[in-house]
Design an enzyme around this catalytic site. Structure first.
Site, short mmCIF file in Angstrom:
data_model
loop_
_atom_site.label_atom_id
_atom_site.label_comp_id
_atom_site.label_asym_id
_atom_site.label_seq_id
_atom_site.Cartn_x
_atom_site.Cartn_y
_atom_site.Cartn_z
N LYS A 102 2.25 -3.36 7.12
CA LYS A 102 2.55 -3.57 5.71
C LYS A 102 4.02 -3.26 5.42
O LYS A 102 4.65 -3.94 4.62
CB LYS A 102 1.63 -2.74 4.81
CG LYS A 102 0.19 -3.18 4.82
CD LYS A 102 0.01 -4.59 4.31
CE LYS A 102 0.18 -4.64 2.82
NZ LYS A 102 -0.06 -5.97 2.23
N TYR A 116 -1.75 -0.28 10.63
CA TYR A 116 -1.93 -0.88 9.31
C TYR A 116 -0.70 -0.67 8.45
O TYR A 116 -0.09 -1.62 7.94
CB TYR A 116 -3.18 -0.31 8.62
CG TYR A 116 -3.25 -0.60 7.14
CD1 TYR A 116 -3.20 -1.91 6.67
CD2 TYR A 116 -3.35 0.42 6.21
CE1 TYR A 116 -3.25 -2.19 5.31
CE2 TYR A 116 -3.43 0.16 4.85
CZ TYR A 116 -3.37 -1.15 4.41
OH TYR A 116 -3.42 -1.42 3.08
N THR A 129 0.84 -1.19 0.00
CA THR A 129 0.00 0.00 0.00
C THR A 129 0.88 1.24 0.00
O THR A 129 1.97 1.23 0.56
CB THR A 129 -0.92 0.04 1.24
OG1 THR A 129 -1.65 1.26 1.26
CG2 THR A 129 -0.15 -0.10 2.53
#
Length: 161
Positions: free
Chosen positions: A159, A155, A128
């Protein structure tokens, strides 16, 4: 010619699901394995039109389940892995960061470990842009491969890991 096997993780999600459909339709000589746990973001109804194709296989499994993933790799001997599976959404990561670490870090590590046990040609990990932090409001600025990682949520940190 021997058929090639591609494992797509997170293939019931939005981006992974579109990739699965594209690959099944465009490359009928490749066997496409869609591995998904079918949590809040997984939806197999989008695959109704391909579920009976001879080159499409669905596997319900958790990428962090080492025993299941290792057995699957041993059985199928995948040629390629395209890894979309992830816990996502910043707000969810703030209220329950542990599941993000389990899936996005441990799950990826399990997949990488399993990939080492077969003669894998390529492993593609889809991430992302949030791992790079935030951009200015200037429309001429953008992220590049040289942009330093600056995750600012559980988050994006999971990642980036």
């Amino acid at each position: 010619m021997e058929r090639k096997k591609i494992l797509v993780t997170g293939g019931a999600g939005f981006i992974g699901g579109n990739f699965v459909q594209y690959m099944v339709d465009k490359y009928p000589r490749y066997d496409i394995y869609n591995l998904d746990l079918l949590t809040y973001a997984g939806d197999l109804t989008k695959h109704k039109h391909i579920e009976t194709r001879e080159n499409y296989y669905f596997v319900k499994a958790d990428i962090a389940d080492r025993e299941t993933i290792m057995a699957l790799f041993e059985k199928e001997k995948f040629d390629y892995v395209v890894h979309f599976a992830a816990e996502s959404h910043v707000d969810r990561s703030i209220t329950d960061p542990g599941v993000f670490v389990q899936t996005n870090v441990v799950g990826t590590q399990v997949l990488l470990e399993a990939s080492r046990t077969v003669d894998l040609t390529k492993f593609v990990h889809v991430s992302t842009d949030e791992v790079y932090g935030e951009l200015d409001f200037d429309p001429t600025t953008f992220f590049t491969e040289e942009t330093p990682l600056q995750p600012n949520s559980p988050y994006s940190a999971s990642k980036a890991s």
